[in-house]
Design an enzyme around this catalytic site. Structure first.
Site, PDB file in Angstrom:
ATOM      1  CG  ASP A  77       4.903  -6.109  -3.381  1.00 38.66           C
ATOM      2  OD1 ASP A  77       5.379  -5.096  -3.926  1.00 38.66           O
ATOM      3  OD2 ASP A  77       4.498  -6.101  -2.207  1.00 38.66           O
ATOM      4  CG  ASP A 278       3.990  -0.635  -5.422  1.00 35.41           C
ATOM      5  OD1 ASP A 278       4.700  -1.653  -5.384  1.00 35.41           O
ATOM      6  OD2 ASP A 278       3.048  -0.432  -4.637  1.00 35.41           O
TER       7      ASP A 278
END
Length: 398
Positions: A77, A278
């Site tokens: 992440d 992302d």
């Protein structure tokens, strides 16, 4: 040191050549010291796979926690700093957990350590000390954890005393089953806790969602990164310092530049508006006016009729897939032309193809455009946080 005016009182009897020999005898130790300061010579590369084996839309990397190492498949992440891992005895966690009692290097942290003040959702007592406990939300779920330290191994590299959250309880189903590894830019992220080891540089190649194999890679440090790669400036928002902002200037569908209001693309640190890259979001989301304009131009160039499927509102018969125009994201100094694999998704029956993008959810007051992991398949995405740039190049890692 051996001169006539030296304050170190050198032995008078030594001849000049003996003194040189004596000094040179200390060189091997000096060379060993210097070698520790030189950038690593071999690339650190940890394998990445899609999370479909775990029924999640994220990508996982092989990590070992503790001594001896306990294997976990942790979600990557880039927009989170902390790492967190489900530990034995956890309420609501999966069957695969980390066992602190089995690690000889495990250390619980209390509220007095500096790292504890860097955690969001802290619940330390106002006076005295105690376990560094905190509560956080993640993708609609919540969890409680305690900050601890243990060794973390990626490929052949071991980072000792790595601070992470040991999860005690989970409410919800969106917390990654075997934990999460934060690759953001905050003080508890992998880049920060590894110090100068990786020189603030990492990259990844995410294999196709269709692949079950660990054929992707997370490369850490400047060694082994692509030599020639187009880059765009990495922007920093002081209010959201962990996020990797880039300057998206325009979008084209086929040969048509989609007319878009510049204020919907512009980077604005005050409001948080702009575009981020992302690894945790699955499909690219644009603020609604931008998505609508892209979708409408796409529909003009593809034969309808169109239908909806889940989050996708532009689905059409797969036979017309050859008519689908390429979508190009234009960044400062970098154009990213998406392969069809990265812009279309197919129904499970295979009869429909859908534009694999969507508007930001209507219940979210979002000003953020997110370039998500589906659009990053089979690309090498390089983050250089020291020179403030992001590089993107085509790389087949299926």
């Amino acid at each position: 040191m051996y001169g006539k005016c030296s304050p170190f009182n050198p032995p008078k009897a030594d001849s000049w050549d003996n003194r040189v020999i004596n000094m040179a005898s200390k060189d091997p130790a000096r060379m060993n010291y210097l070698s520790t300061l030189v950038a690593q010579k071999t690339a650190t590369s940890a394998p990445i796979a899609s999370g479909q084996s775990f029924n999640i839309g994220n990508y996982v990397v092989r990590v070992k926690i503790g001594t001896p190492g306990q294997l976990l498949f942790m979600v990557l992440d880039t927009s989170t700093d902390e790492a967190f891992v489900p530990s034995s005895g956890c309420i609501g966690c999966s069957a695969t957990t980390f066992y602190p009692n089995a690690s000889t290097s495990f250390v619980p942290l209390d509220c007095s350590v500096p790292q504890c003040g860097q955690v969001r959702g802290l619940s330390c007592p106002a006076t005295g000390s105690g376990a560094c406990s905190f509560n956080q939300s993640y993708a609609g779920s919540t969890f409680s954890a305690t900050l601890v330290q243990d060794s973390l191994r990626l490929a052949t590299d071991v980072i000792p005393s790595y601070s992470f959250g040991s999860i005690n309880a989970i409410a919800g189903s969106s917390v990654p089953a075997q934990g999460l590894l934060g690759l953001g830019r905050g003080p508890l992220s992998l880049l920060s806790q590894s110090g100068t080891t990786y020189s603030g540089v990492f990259s990844y190649c995410l294999p196709s969602f269709k692949s079950y194999y660990f054929s992707g890679s997370l490369k850490l440090g400047p060694v082994g990164q692509p030599k020639s790669i187009r880059t765009t400036p990495l922007l920093r928002n002081p209010h959201r310092p962990s996020l990797y902002y880039v300057n998206l200037t325009s979008i084209s569908v086929g040969r048509v530049y989609v007319p878009l209001p510049s204020e919907l693309l512009a980077f604005n640190p005050t409001t948080g508006a702009g575009t981020i890259i992302d690894s945790g979001t699955v499909i690219t989301r644009f603020v609604e006016p931008i998505y609508n304009a892209i979708r409408d131009e796409f529909r003009k160039q593809v034969t309808g009729p169109f239908s909806s499927l889940g989050a996708f509102d532009t689905c059409f018969v797969k036979n017309y897939e050859t008519l689908a125009p390429a979508i190009t994201l234009h960044f400062t100094d970098l154009d990213l032309k998406l392969p069809l694999e990265n812009s279309l998704i197919h129904s499970s029956s295979g009869s429909l193809a859908c534009l694999a993008m969507a508007a930001a959810p209507s219940n979210v007051n979002s000003v953020l455009n997110v370039i998500a992991n589906f659009q990053q398949q089979n690309l090498r995405v390089l983050f250089d946080t020291v020179n403030n740039k992001v590089g993107i190049a085509r790389e087949l890692c299926n």
